[in-house]
Design a protein around this motif. Structure first.
Motif, PDB file in Angstrom:
ATOM      1  N   GLN A   1       1.997  -3.806  -6.489  1.00 47.76           N
ATOM      2  CA  GLN A   1       0.887  -2.969  -6.027  1.00 47.76           C
ATOM      3  C   GLN A   1       1.282  -2.139  -4.811  1.00 47.76           C
ATOM      4  O   GLN A   1       0.859  -0.999  -4.662  1.00 47.76           O
ATOM      5  CB  GLN A   1      -0.337  -3.829  -5.716  1.00 47.76           C
ATOM      6  CG  GLN A   1      -0.986  -4.371  -6.956  1.00 47.76           C
ATOM      7  CD  GLN A   1      -2.076  -5.391  -6.662  1.00 47.76           C
ATOM      8  OE1 GLN A   1      -2.055  -6.089  -5.637  1.00 47.76           O
ATOM      9  NE2 GLN A   1      -3.033  -5.500  -7.574  1.00 47.76           N
ATOM     10  N   ARG A   2       2.115  -2.696  -3.939  1.00 50.84           N
ATOM     11  CA  ARG A   2       2.568  -1.958  -2.756  1.00 50.84           C
ATOM     12  C   ARG A   2       3.488  -0.803  -3.124  1.00 50.84           C
ATOM     13  O   ARG A   2       3.415   0.256  -2.536  1.00 50.84           O
ATOM     14  CB  ARG A   2       3.314  -2.894  -1.802  1.00 50.84           C
ATOM     15  CG  ARG A   2       2.458  -3.505  -0.733  1.00 50.84           C
ATOM     16  CD  ARG A   2       3.274  -4.130   0.396  1.00 50.84           C
ATOM     17  NE  ARG A   2       4.346  -4.996  -0.022  1.00 50.84           N
ATOM     18  CZ  ARG A   2       4.228  -6.284  -0.328  1.00 50.84           C
ATOM     19  NH1 ARG A   2       3.050  -6.856  -0.278  1.00 50.84           N
ATOM     20  NH2 ARG A   2       5.265  -6.994  -0.675  1.00 50.84           N
ATOM     21  N   HIS A   3       4.378  -1.022  -4.054  1.00 49.33           N
ATOM     22  CA  HIS A   3       5.424  -0.031  -4.330  1.00 49.33           C
ATOM     23  C   HIS A   3       5.027   1.022  -5.340  1.00 49.33           C
ATOM     24  O   HIS A   3       5.617   2.102  -5.350  1.00 49.33           O
ATOM     25  CB  HIS A   3       6.724  -0.745  -4.705  1.00 49.33           C
ATOM     26  CG  HIS A   3       7.265  -1.489  -3.548  1.00 49.33           C
ATOM     27  ND1 HIS A   3       7.921  -0.876  -2.511  1.00 49.33           N
ATOM     28  CD2 HIS A   3       7.167  -2.785  -3.217  1.00 49.33           C
ATOM     29  CE1 HIS A   3       8.230  -1.773  -1.600  1.00 49.33           C
ATOM     30  NE2 HIS A   3       7.778  -2.948  -2.007  1.00 49.33           N
ATOM     31  N   ARG A   4       4.081   0.726  -6.197  1.00 52.64           N
ATOM     32  CA  ARG A   4       3.499   1.704  -7.113  1.00 52.64           C
ATOM     33  C   ARG A   4       4.528   2.520  -7.906  1.00 52.64           C
ATOM     34  O   ARG A   4       4.306   3.650  -8.272  1.00 52.64           O
ATOM     35  CB  ARG A   4       2.549   2.637  -6.366  1.00 52.64           C
ATOM     36  CG  ARG A   4       1.396   1.888  -5.697  1.00 52.64           C
ATOM     37  CD  ARG A   4       0.427   2.821  -5.081  1.00 52.64           C
ATOM     38  NE  ARG A   4      -0.034   3.811  -6.029  1.00 52.64           N
ATOM     39  CZ  ARG A   4      -1.207   3.800  -6.635  1.00 52.64           C
ATOM     40  NH1 ARG A   4      -2.037   2.820  -6.383  1.00 52.64           N
ATOM     41  NH2 ARG A   4      -1.561   4.742  -7.470  1.00 52.64           N
TER      42      ARG A   4
ATOM     43  N   ARG B   1      12.675  -7.919  -2.968  1.00 49.59           N
ATOM     44  CA  ARG B   1      11.570  -7.745  -2.022  1.00 49.59           C
ATOM     45  C   ARG B   1      10.997  -9.096  -1.585  1.00 49.59           C
ATOM     46  O   ARG B   1      10.513  -9.221  -0.465  1.00 49.59           O
ATOM     47  CB  ARG B   1      10.453  -6.917  -2.645  1.00 49.59           C
ATOM     48  CG  ARG B   1      10.869  -5.549  -3.083  1.00 49.59           C
ATOM     49  CD  ARG B   1      11.101  -4.652  -1.909  1.00 49.59           C
ATOM     50  NE  ARG B   1      11.577  -3.369  -2.400  1.00 49.59           N
ATOM     51  CZ  ARG B   1      11.537  -2.264  -1.723  1.00 49.59           C
ATOM     52  NH1 ARG B   1      11.064  -2.273  -0.489  1.00 49.59           N
ATOM     53  NH2 ARG B   1      12.011  -1.158  -2.228  1.00 49.59           N
TER      54      ARG B   1
ATOM     55  N   ALA C   1       1.507  -8.443  -5.616  1.00 50.43           N
ATOM     56  CA  ALA C   1       1.397  -7.702  -4.350  1.00 50.43           C
ATOM     57  C   ALA C   1       2.570  -6.744  -4.166  1.00 50.43           C
ATOM     58  O   ALA C   1       2.389  -5.606  -3.721  1.00 50.43           O
ATOM     59  CB  ALA C   1       1.304  -8.680  -3.172  1.00 50.43           C
TER      60      ALA C   1
END
Length: 134
Positions: free
Chosen positions: A17-20, A31, A14
């Protein structure tokens, strides 16, 4: 695998995927500290290992960093284009290229176990050309 291990894998995925953007294990750990204050580096590495083996996460060898897979296919090797300015990573699939590389290596009897293909340069957004959708 334990429920705790699966939950940690989901949490690590997750974050990626959030930070890309490519993240080191220590970036990921930072994080996760809000929800897991006592998290240790080996916990993150233990979560990254199976995610990488499954293809859900790619390891950028040259940056010692990880990025979430951008494709929905399970079994593939990615060609990763890495922008040196903004660190955007574009993932492309080129199965014919990978077959050719394996064939070249195999001529001498070498048996590749995995491919890591990274191309470093400048993305179109940083070079002033048409901007890709991100």
């Amino acid at each position: 695998m334990s429920d705790r291990g699966k939950k940690m894998q989901a949490a690590v995925l997750a974050v990626l995927q959030r930070h890309r953007r490519p993240m080191s294990a220590y970036d990921i750990m930072a994080r996760l500290r809000q929800d897991h204050p006592k998290i240790a580096p080996q916990t993150v590495y233990r979560a990254l290992c199976p995610l990488t083996e499954l293809g859900a996460v790619h390891r950028l060898e040259s940056l010692n960093a990880y990025i979430a897979c951008q494709h929905d296919t399970d079994d593939h090797t990615a060609v990763l284009s890495v922008c040196g300015d903004c660190h955007f990573v574009e993932e492309n699939l080129a199965p014919e290229l990978l077959q050719e590389l394996s064939g070249i290596a195999g001529r001498s009897g070498f048996k590749p176990s995995r491919h890591v293909i990274e191309i470093h340069g400048v993305c179109s957004a940083c070079s002033g050309e048409s901007t890709p959708a991100r």
